[in-house]
Design a protein around this motif. Structure first.
Motif, mmCIF file in Angstrom:
data_model
loop_
_atom_site.group_PDB
_atom_site.id
_atom_site.type_symbol
_atom_site.label_atom_id
_atom_site.label_comp_id
_atom_site.label_asym_id
_atom_site.label_seq_id
_atom_site.Cartn_x
_atom_site.Cartn_y
_atom_site.Cartn_z
ATOM 1 N N THR A 262 0.843 -1.184 0.000
ATOM 2 C CA THR A 262 0.000 0.000 0.000
ATOM 3 C C THR A 262 0.881 1.237 0.000
ATOM 4 O OG1 THR A 262 -1.802 1.147 1.170
ATOM 5 C CG2 THR A 262 -0.110 0.071 2.519
ATOM 6 N N GLU A 266 -2.178 6.126 2.073
ATOM 7 C CA GLU A 266 -3.410 5.359 2.252
ATOM 8 C C GLU A 266 -3.278 4.336 3.368
ATOM 9 O OE1 GLU A 266 -4.035 3.622 -1.539
ATOM 10 O OE2 GLU A 266 -4.390 5.540 -2.563
ATOM 11 N N LEU A 267 -2.368 4.547 4.259
ATOM 12 C CA LEU A 267 -2.107 3.600 5.341
ATOM 13 C C LEU A 267 -3.255 3.621 6.347
ATOM 14 C CD1 LEU A 267 0.137 1.651 6.309
ATOM 15 C CD2 LEU A 267 1.037 3.542 7.677
ATOM 16 N N HIS A 268 -3.975 2.503 6.439
ATOM 17 C CA HIS A 268 -5.146 2.467 7.315
ATOM 18 C C HIS A 268 -4.771 2.316 8.787
ATOM 19 C CE1 HIS A 268 -4.189 -1.772 6.567
ATOM 20 N NE2 HIS A 268 -4.787 -2.032 7.721
ATOM 21 N N LEU A 269 -3.501 2.028 9.074
ATOM 22 C CA LEU A 269 -3.057 1.886 10.461
ATOM 23 C C LEU A 269 -2.463 3.179 11.023
ATOM 24 C CD1 LEU A 269 -1.241 -1.577 10.174
ATOM 25 C CD2 LEU A 269 -3.503 -1.147 11.144
ATOM 26 N N THR A 271 -3.561 5.753 12.480
ATOM 27 C CA THR A 271 -4.030 6.266 13.775
ATOM 28 C C THR A 271 -3.752 5.292 14.925
ATOM 29 O OG1 THR A 271 -6.232 5.356 13.318
ATOM 30 C CG2 THR A 271 -5.830 7.651 12.684
ATOM 31 N N ASP A 272 -3.182 4.142 14.637
ATOM 32 C CA ASP A 272 -2.863 3.156 15.670
ATOM 33 C C ASP A 272 -1.421 3.340 16.141
ATOM 34 O OD1 ASP A 272 -5.376 1.788 15.576
ATOM 35 O OD2 ASP A 272 -4.739 0.894 13.663
ATOM 36 N N ALA A 325 -2.956 12.127 8.795
ATOM 37 C CA ALA A 325 -4.062 11.212 9.051
ATOM 38 C C ALA A 325 -4.533 11.300 10.485
ATOM 39 C CB ALA A 325 -3.638 9.783 8.700
ATOM 40 N N ALA A 329 -8.280 12.487 11.911
ATOM 41 C CA ALA A 329 -9.106 11.590 12.725
ATOM 42 C C ALA A 329 -9.436 12.173 14.084
ATOM 43 C CB ALA A 329 -8.387 10.258 12.920
#
Length: 330
Positions: A262, A266-269, A271-272, A325, A329
């Motif tokens: 990816t 576009e990194l969906h992690l 916020t972790d 990001a 959020a």
């Protein structure tokens, strides 16, 4: 006298002190040993050279006391085990301006002062650093033949943290952990650039391997523009094992590679709790380090003339995307 039996001539009596002996038996060895080498002239108290040496030491001690009263200590080379020496007027001045930690500033005797040396003396005095005046040969030996221009500075070894310290910093901040791990990055200037980006985008620390990797040297301090004083750096004996410990602590490990699954934007992690792993510009991440990653992300490059980005630039872009990001959020 002939016929006198009471004087048998030169015949020795049996058992006398100087009687006949069979072989030497080592009896002459002690005589051959001697009294050892003759002491040097300056080591013999009665010799004029010894008196001249004592007088010279007394004059030097008096000079050191007079110089100490003026804030400058005259001396010889000091041991530099575990420390680094920065040489050159521009380098020392820049290190002082960026608050690189120092213990001693060396100034050559009878150096031709200019604006840089005057500012070096001023900044060193303001920070309470020791000023040591040495001869040019001593400064040559101290800097190992580098071009020093009559100025050098001694930088103490950096105090590295543990991996747990980075997690503690993240917990104290109240934000999800954000740690940068470097794999195979050997240029301290790249490490300095990573520290600068980590400080700009809120990372809680940087993790580097103990071997075959750049450490926090004076070069890294200068490139970081002071960020090295605020961003902790931890050292791991085994990077793969350290990444496993961070995963057990609740962090996701994201590796950077041109063939990633990816894009970093576009990194969906994002916020972790994250550990961003950056490899070297040439070899990238090692095989075991790559296998330890949960996700491998890439930075798209439009130009075909450039195959990859160096560690500092790649880290800066990735941390910016993660920070953006997280702001979105929140």
């Amino acid at each position: 006298m002939a016929g006198n039996t009471r004087r048998p001539g030169a015949v020795r009596k049996t058992g006398s002190k100087k009687g006949p002996q069979v072989g030497t038996g080592g009896h002459g060895r002690r005589a051959l040993q001697g009294k050892g080498p003759t002491p040097k002239a300056e080591e013999r108290e009665y010799h004029p050279a010894y008196k001249r040496k004592v007088a010279a030491e007394q004059r030097a001690a008096g000079q050191r006391q007079r110089d100490a009263s003026r804030g400058v200590v005259r001396g010889t080379r000091r041991a530099t085990d575990g420390v680094e020496v920065v040489a050159g007027r521009n380098s020392v001045l820049e290190a002082l301006r960026t608050e690189v930690p120092m213990t001693t500033v060396y100034i050559a005797t009878r150096v031709d002062h200019d604006d840089r040396t005057r500012e070096i003396l001023q900044l060193a005095s303001e920070r309470g650093l020791a000023l040591l005046e040495v001869t040019k040969p001593e400064l040559d030996r101290l800097t190992d033949g580098q071009v020093h221009q009559g100025v050098a500075a001694q930088v103490p070894p950096y105090e590295y943290r543990d991996t747990d310290d980075l997690l503690d910093a993240a917990e104290a901040s109240g934000r999800p952990a954000l740690i940068v791990a470097l794999d195979g990055v050997t240029d301290p200037r790249n490490l300095g650039a990573v520290l600068r980006s980590a400080g700009a985008f809120g990372a809680h620390g940087v993790l580097v391997p103990e071997r075959r990797a750049a450490g926090v040297t004076a070069s890294a301090w200068k490139v970081s523009a002071g960020a090295a004083a605020h961003v902790p750096v931890a050292r791991a004996t085994n990077l793969v094992r350290a990444l496993g410990e961070l995963k057990k602590a609740g962090c996701f490990v994201v590796g950077l590679d041109g063939d990633g699954d990816t894009e970093v934007g576009e990194l969906h992690l994002a916020t972790d709790p994250l550990v961003v792993v950056v490899g070297s510009e040439g070899k990238g991440m090692g095989r075991l380090v790559r296998e330890a990653c949960d996700v491998v992300a890439s930075i798209p490059i439009d130009s075909t003339a450039v195959e990859s980005l160096n560690a500092g630039v790649a880290t800066s872009i990735t941390l910016y995307e993660i920070a953006k990001a997280r702001r979105a959020a929140s």
